[in-house]
Design a protein around this motif. Structure first.
Motif, mmCIF file in Angstrom:
data_model
loop_
_atom_site.group_PDB
_atom_site.id
_atom_site.type_symbol
_atom_site.label_atom_id
_atom_site.label_comp_id
_atom_site.label_asym_id
_atom_site.label_seq_id
_atom_site.Cartn_x
_atom_site.Cartn_y
_atom_site.Cartn_z
ATOM 1 N N LYS A 11 14.706 -4.319 -2.205
ATOM 2 C CA LYS A 11 13.604 -3.426 -1.822
ATOM 3 C C LYS A 11 12.592 -4.230 -1.018
ATOM 4 C CE LYS A 11 12.157 -0.470 -5.027
ATOM 5 N NZ LYS A 11 11.618 -0.037 -6.347
ATOM 6 N N PHE A 13 8.777 -4.222 1.165
ATOM 7 C CA PHE A 13 7.465 -3.577 1.095
ATOM 8 C C PHE A 13 6.605 -3.951 2.295
ATOM 9 C CE2 PHE A 13 9.209 -3.721 -3.087
ATOM 10 C CZ PHE A 13 8.927 -2.456 -3.591
ATOM 11 N N ALA A 14 5.653 -3.049 2.575
ATOM 12 C CA ALA A 14 4.634 -3.240 3.623
ATOM 13 C C ALA A 14 5.299 -3.642 4.947
ATOM 14 C CB ALA A 14 3.585 -4.240 3.136
ATOM 15 N N ARG A 17 9.135 -3.835 5.988
ATOM 16 C CA ARG A 17 9.978 -2.659 6.229
ATOM 17 C C ARG A 17 10.229 -2.422 7.728
ATOM 18 N NH1 ARG A 17 7.618 1.776 1.820
ATOM 19 N NH2 ARG A 17 8.472 0.697 -0.006
ATOM 20 N N VAL A 22 13.753 0.297 3.563
ATOM 21 C CA VAL A 22 12.901 0.381 2.376
ATOM 22 C C VAL A 22 13.688 -0.149 1.169
ATOM 23 C CG1 VAL A 22 11.691 1.962 0.802
ATOM 24 C CG2 VAL A 22 11.545 2.299 3.288
ATOM 25 N N MET A 50 5.245 -12.576 -2.384
ATOM 26 C CA MET A 50 5.719 -12.389 -3.753
ATOM 27 C C MET A 50 7.200 -12.029 -3.747
ATOM 28 S SD MET A 50 2.940 -9.852 -5.338
ATOM 29 C CE MET A 50 2.501 -9.329 -3.702
ATOM 30 N N MET A 52 9.950 -10.452 -6.588
ATOM 31 C CA MET A 52 10.205 -10.001 -7.955
ATOM 32 C C MET A 52 11.690 -9.729 -8.127
ATOM 33 S SD MET A 52 7.022 -7.660 -9.128
ATOM 34 C CE MET A 52 5.414 -8.040 -8.469
ATOM 35 N N ASN A 55 11.787 -6.828 -11.830
ATOM 36 C CA ASN A 55 10.392 -6.589 -12.228
ATOM 37 C C ASN A 55 9.649 -7.821 -12.734
ATOM 38 O OD1 ASN A 55 11.908 -3.735 -13.455
ATOM 39 N ND2 ASN A 55 10.461 -3.620 -11.774
ATOM 40 N N ARG A 69 17.908 -6.397 -9.027
ATOM 41 C CA ARG A 69 16.982 -5.638 -8.166
ATOM 42 C C ARG A 69 15.968 -6.639 -7.625
ATOM 43 N NH1 ARG A 69 15.301 -0.405 -8.904
ATOM 44 N NH2 ARG A 69 13.198 -1.232 -9.188
ATOM 45 N N SER A 71 12.913 -7.546 -5.067
ATOM 46 C CA SER A 71 11.822 -6.951 -4.282
ATOM 47 C C SER A 71 11.077 -8.058 -3.551
ATOM 48 C CB SER A 71 10.851 -6.218 -5.206
ATOM 49 O OG SER A 71 11.526 -5.173 -5.878
ATOM 50 N N PHE A 73 7.842 -9.032 -0.976
ATOM 51 C CA PHE A 73 6.531 -8.597 -0.478
ATOM 52 C C PHE A 73 5.919 -9.679 0.414
ATOM 53 C CE2 PHE A 73 7.160 -6.960 -4.745
ATOM 54 C CZ PHE A 73 6.676 -5.660 -4.728
#
Lengths: 79, 576
Positions: A11, A13-14, A17, A22, A50, A52, A55, A69, A71, A73
């Motif tokens: 995933k 972000f900001a 993308r 996304v 960051m 993750m 989570n 998963r 993520s 950032f």
């Protein structure tokens, strides 16, 4: 002989993308590190704010497991 | 020369006096808390004759220092019963500084049931009886006041909620576009309403520039300071592009986005209310993704959000509001969230307290979770009109929880907990528990280091280091809140050493003094301890520095963690 692969979800972000996605499934070989995915996505390591993994905060050297998963950032803030 | 203006509403008199020497080096929160501590009996009724409402611009407000236009308001809070400081942008702080008004102190209560306004300009301050403004919302009131004094006038005002002395009520501050910023937390609008002041208008026409002891040194320090704000990726790029709502997806991903009245840590509808979606929606509808809440702000984290027809709907659309109305109440229609934001500005209620309160109201069955239209109707028709239900809701989160017999009531010292779940982001939980303000994320914003990797990293799921982190941030914040600076300077402040050095250099050049970083840290410590002393005298002991019991009993997904700090661990916060 087939090479074993694992599937992960990435995933973004900001600003990450723009021109990418996304959320997408990615296939990789076992032992692939987070840094390898960052490199595959052509994101400069210095732009990472960051990470993750499932989570939780993670480091670029951490390996990815099947079903992970991930993520990513840029450096962001608010509040 | 700087002066103090006192408006006594008991005998309707105004006096101007010199600044006592003990107050000379103070501004913003440092000054409001000092005056409240010195002059307000801690055991007084917050809406009674002995409470005072103090407004003070920061030490650097009115100068060319970037992002220095915050206004502090202080009083004993009717929501918490503690001392309170709330700060906001807008144009009033800069005008007060240009008028050399170090503080405006509102005292007493009028004997008559009339409504009043106060007008301040270079000739002094005058009290006027008002006949045409009772019952107006803030937007209509701004139109009336601008028609009277001109478009440039600065305005502090209350909506209907403040007139009715509701604990949710805030004080609105007009921004550069005649829209609204808010002195939001702690029910200070009810204090202004108790003094029967509907608005304060400020006109700085004909005032000179703020005097600087060493203009050259100031210019040099100011340039260095601005550069750190522009160089840091958060204040230079992230905040101006995505606004504070960029946190929706981040906090959701970290499992700390309180959802359905603090029942879950993630919200299925997070993407629909995220900073990324808001940015794209604003651009598609011809709004402005970037906007300053006060003149001279270089961060520009605010925005102008238009409706589907391209007409202005709201601005100052912040993460905590979007979280609370969105995830907290399970509303994923962004236009409903934006409409609620605008209605809250108009009736004059704190958007954090109101959102947290509605989460409890929904769990209590007053309206269903996810019912955005129903919530907007209740804001306008119940709270705004002061119906019996509106009065219950207008009493705030703790009030609704008590009246409806609820146990999941997220408050500390009576104030609603904002936007970050303390079970999965433990540093912010320490701040919520220990802040003299009640649950207030801005008073020690540990999200920086717990989540955002600014100023290092402390694992949000572990207890280690969180008390010290919150302590250091609360001390630094108390000092920064005294300068008039936006708290977002903390992002470069934590990562770029020259940011805070340049800040101290600016203060020294402004006043011709020789403060060191240690002096500034000591100022923060003094302010915090003074605020705590007021609270102790008002009846708040260490047993009030605790989170509600449900956080220790109910694990939150996805991490399935509870709040696990002991009372002793939290009490160590005050060891400084």
């Amino acid at each position: 002989m087939q090479t074993e692969t694992v599937q992960i979800t990435v995933k973004l972000f900001a600003s990450f993308r723009a021109g990418r996605f996304v959320e997408a499934k990615q296939t990789c070989v076992p032992g692939t590190r987070i840094a390898d995915i960052i490199s595959r996505l052509e994101i400069a390591p210095k732009d990472i704010g960051m990470i993750m993994l499932d989570n939780r905060h993670a480091e670029p050297e951490q390996p990815l497991h099947a079903g992970a998963r991930l993520s990513l950032f840029p450096l962001l803030g608010g509040g | 020369m700087d002066k103090i203006c006192r408006v006594n509403m008991s005998d309707l008199t105004v006096t101007f006096g010199d600044v006592p020497s003990a107050w000379a080096g103070l501004g913003g929160r440092g000054l409001t808390s000092t005056i409240v501590s010195a002059e307000v009996p801690p055991d007084c009724h917050p809406l009674g004759v002995n409470n005072k409402l103090v407004f003070a611009p920061g030490l650097l407000t009115g100068t060319a220092a970037a992002s220095s236009g915050r206004l502090s308001a202080g009083a004993k809070s009717p929501l918490t019963g503690t001392i309170k400081e709330s700060n906001a942008g807008g144009t009033a702080a800069r005008m007060m500084a240009r008028l050399e008004l170090k503080a405006l102190i509102l005292e007493g209560l009028p004997k008559e049931k009339a409504w009043y306004s106060i007008h301040i300009n270079k000739n002094g301050a005058t009290i006027h009886e008002e006949h045409e403004v009772e019952g107006l919302g803030n937007f209509a009131l701004i139109d009336v006041v601008e028609a009277r004094f001109g478009k440039r006038v600065g305005i502090l005002s209350i909506g209907q909620a403040g007139e009715m002395r509701m604990s949710l009520a805030n004080i609105s501050v007009k921004d550069p576009d005649s829209k609204i910023r808010s002195l939001g937390r702690g029910g200070l609008g009810a204090v202004l309403g108790s003094k029967r002041i509907k608005f304060i208008s400020i006109d700085d026409e004909g005032t000179p520039l703020v005097k600087l002891a060493d203009p050259e040194k100031f210019k040099e320090a100011s340039k260095r300071f601005s550069k750190t704000l522009q160089d840091h990726p958060v204040t230079g790029q992230g905040l101006p592009t995505y606004g504070t709502a960029v946190l929706v997806n981040i906090i959701n991903e970290a499992g700390g986005l309180p959802t359905r009245n603090f029942t879950y840590g993630q919200f299925d509808g997070h993407e629909k209310i995220s900073g990324e979606t808001i940015h794209d929606t604003i651009v598609a509808r011809g709004g402005k993704p970037k906007h300053g809440c006060h003149p001279g702000c270089v961060i520009q984290c605010s925005q102008i959000y238009n409706d589907a027809d391209g007409k202005y709907l709201t601005s100052g659309f912040e993460y905590e509001t979007i979280w609370g109305i969105g995830a907290g109440c399970c509303i994923d229609d962004l236009d409903d969230v934006a409409t609620a934001d605008s209605v809250m500005d108009d009736i004059g209620v704190d958007s954090i307290e109101t959102a947290v309160m509605f989460g409890v109201a929904m769990e209590a069955g007053i309206l269903p979770f996810g019912d955005g239209k129903g919530m907007i109707r209740m804001m306008r028709e119940e709270i705004g009109k002061g119906t019996p239900l509106g009065r219950v809701l207008g009493g705030g989160t703790a009030n609704v929880g008590r009246i409806y017999g609820m146990t999941r009531v997220p408050v500390v010292k009576g104030q609603g907990i904002p936007a970050y779940d303390p079970r999965s982001i433990k540093g912010i939980g320490v701040t919520y528990a220990t802040s003299p303000m009640g649950a207030d994320h801005t008073s020690g914003y540990s999200i920086t280091t717990n989540i955002l990797n600014v100023g290092g990293h402390a694992d949000p799921l572990k207890k280690e280091g969180q008390v010290a982190l919150s302590r250091n941030l609360q001390i630094a914040t108390a000092a920064v809140d005294s300068t008039g600076m936006c708290i977002f300077i903390a992002f470069p402040g934590l990562d770029i050493p020259d940011c805070l050095a340049a800040l101290v250099d600016m203060i020294n050049a402004r006043f011709g003094i020789e403060l060191t970083m240690d002096d500034v840290t000591n100022l923060g410590k003094t302010i915090l301890k003074m605020e705590r002393q007021f609270n102790i005298a008002a009846g708040f002991g260490k047993e009030h520095d605790r989170l509600p019991e449900f956080f220790s009993l109910e694990p939150i997904s996805p991490h399935n963690v509870v709040w696990d700090f002991t009372g002793e661990e939290l009490d160590a916060f005050w060891d400084f």
